[in-house]
Design a protein around this motif. Structure first.
Motif, mmCIF file in Angstrom:
data_model
loop_
_atom_site.group_PDB
_atom_site.id
_atom_site.type_symbol
_atom_site.label_atom_id
_atom_site.label_comp_id
_atom_site.label_asym_id
_atom_site.label_seq_id
_atom_site.Cartn_x
_atom_site.Cartn_y
_atom_site.Cartn_z
ATOM 1 N N GLY A 140 10.219 22.293 30.998
ATOM 2 C CA GLY A 140 11.524 22.080 30.382
ATOM 3 C C GLY A 140 11.486 22.443 28.903
ATOM 4 O O GLY A 140 10.540 23.075 28.422
ATOM 5 N N GLU A 141 12.522 21.993 28.208
ATOM 6 C CA GLU A 141 12.686 22.385 26.802
ATOM 7 C C GLU A 141 11.860 21.499 25.878
ATOM 8 O O GLU A 141 10.902 21.928 25.241
ATOM 9 C CB GLU A 141 14.172 22.295 26.482
ATOM 10 N N GLY A 142 12.209 20.231 25.832
ATOM 11 C CA GLY A 142 11.504 19.307 24.946
ATOM 12 C C GLY A 142 11.995 17.907 25.223
ATOM 13 O O GLY A 142 13.026 17.725 25.882
ATOM 14 N N PRO A 143 11.272 16.897 24.747
ATOM 15 C CA PRO A 143 11.666 15.514 25.042
ATOM 16 C C PRO A 143 13.016 15.150 24.436
ATOM 17 O O PRO A 143 13.351 15.594 23.334
ATOM 18 C CB PRO A 143 10.561 14.672 24.395
ATOM 19 N N GLY A 144 13.772 14.352 25.190
ATOM 20 C CA GLY A 144 14.983 13.743 24.651
ATOM 21 C C GLY A 144 14.655 12.315 24.229
ATOM 22 O O GLY A 144 13.476 11.948 24.117
ATOM 23 N N GLU A 161 12.541 10.231 26.832
ATOM 24 C CA GLU A 161 11.180 10.761 26.947
ATOM 25 C C GLU A 161 10.365 10.408 25.707
ATOM 26 O O GLU A 161 9.194 10.033 25.798
ATOM 27 C CB GLU A 161 11.231 12.293 27.117
ATOM 28 N N PRO A 188 7.681 13.205 30.198
ATOM 29 C CA PRO A 188 8.791 14.147 30.311
ATOM 30 C C PRO A 188 9.743 13.804 31.465
ATOM 31 O O PRO A 188 9.326 13.227 32.473
ATOM 32 C CB PRO A 188 8.107 15.502 30.581
ATOM 33 N N PHE A 189 10.992 14.171 31.278
ATOM 34 C CA PHE A 189 12.019 14.050 32.322
ATOM 35 C C PHE A 189 12.070 12.663 32.960
ATOM 36 O O PHE A 189 11.824 12.512 34.164
ATOM 37 C CB PHE A 189 11.815 15.148 33.386
ATOM 38 N N ASN A 210 6.843 20.338 28.855
ATOM 39 C CA ASN A 210 7.918 20.937 28.067
ATOM 40 C C ASN A 210 7.358 22.003 27.135
ATOM 41 O O ASN A 210 6.165 21.999 26.818
ATOM 42 C CB ASN A 210 8.595 19.864 27.212
ATOM 43 N N HIS A 249 18.801 24.211 33.997
ATOM 44 C CA HIS A 249 18.248 22.925 33.542
ATOM 45 C C HIS A 249 19.018 21.783 34.230
ATOM 46 O O HIS A 249 20.243 21.861 34.379
ATOM 47 C CB HIS A 249 18.403 22.828 32.025
HETATM 48 N N1 URA Z 1 15.000 17.756 28.945
HETATM 49 C C1 URA Z 1 13.888 18.509 28.844
HETATM 50 O O1 URA Z 1 13.955 19.740 28.704
HETATM 51 N N2 URA Z 1 12.721 17.894 28.904
HETATM 52 C C2 URA Z 1 12.583 16.595 29.063
HETATM 53 O O2 URA Z 1 11.452 16.113 29.111
HETATM 54 C C3 URA Z 1 13.758 15.827 29.176
HETATM 55 C C4 URA Z 1 14.956 16.426 29.116
#
Ligand code: URA
Length: 253
Positions: free
Chosen positions: A108-112, A115, A121-122, A149, A223
């Protein structure tokens, strides 16, 4: 004259190297690893994996990460990371989770926010949808796959990661992929897809077809956060996932 200034420059380089070695000594380091330097033969470098040509840089901030042989070693080498400007805002560095020998790796992209708080993650709303895709769609458990991510720290207010942040984190994701060596990577969303494929093509053009990531098959798809806003496109993700399942079933392990 030119010779004298070259000699002076060399003297300064030696002096600064000596200062650096003394500093390392004072920090308690007694043995320095022998690096493999960048003039190795290209074929040998290619055999060593995804990260080529930089492993021997003894003074690189990434040297220990390049040498990691396991995900635990890699996590240890990343440490309390201050390599980019995201570290002051994070609660946890979100490294990745799952089976270190997984056939499928989701990126994925990165932690929100969730997370960042939980260090995994996720795990927020988009994460629940990804978990449903894995469980209900693919018949797998989260523990069977690996999830990571592109960037490991949450950007402020969930803004898009900036190029210098991606660049700082990229060696870690590459090394994770190199260590796990999955059969298939599923890249989630425009940002992860474009970062991994080094492409500016829109996700709508890239998704649903196989791409190559350093010899690993990569399937771009939407996504899960996008799917929460556009549930009508879930059927397209399902088509992409079916291609992934077919690939896993048909290709030899
Ligand atoms: N969206 C992401 O791309 N990664 C995460 O870990 C959570 C949400």
């Amino acid at each position: 004259m030119a010779q004298q200034s070259e000699r002076e420059e060399l003297r300064m380089v030696v002096a600064s190297l000596r200062r650096h070695v003394r500093w390392i000594e004072r920090a308690g380091v007694r043995v320095l690893p022998r690096g493999q330097f960048v003039d190795n033969k290209p074929e040998e470098m290619a055999e060593r994996g995804l990260l080529r040509g930089v492993e021997g840089d003894l003074f690189s901030d990434y040297a220990a990460a390049y040498r990691a042989k396991t995900l635990e070693e890699l996590r240890g080498a990343i440490g309390d990371c201050h390599r980019c400007k995201l570290w002051p805002g994070r609660t946890h560095l979100v490294f990745g989770v799952g089976n270190p020998h997984a056939d499928i790796m989701f990126v994925g992209e990165g932690p929100g926010r969730d997370e960042d708080l939980q260090g995994e993650p996720f795990v927020g709303r988009a994460g629940q949808l990804l978990t449903d895709i894995i469980n209900k769609g693919m018949g797998l458990k989260r523990e069977d796959v690996y999830i990571a991510n592109v960037i490991k720290c949450r950007p402020p207010d969930n803004r898009n990661p900036e190029p210098d942040e991606v660049e700082s984190c990229e060696p870690f994701l590459k090394k994770q992929i190199e260590l796990i060596r999955p059969q298939v990577i599923v890249a989630l969303g425009k940002f992860a897809v474009q970062s991994l494929l080094k492409s500016k093509e829109p996700i709508t053009r890239l998704r649903g077809i196989w791409h190559d990531y350093h010899g690993i098959k990569l399937m771009p798809t939407f996504h899960p956060a996008y799917l929460l806003r556009n549930p009508g496109d879930k059927k397209l993700v399902w088509e992409d996932i079916k291609k992934v399942l077919k690939e896993l079933r048909t290709s030899p392990v």
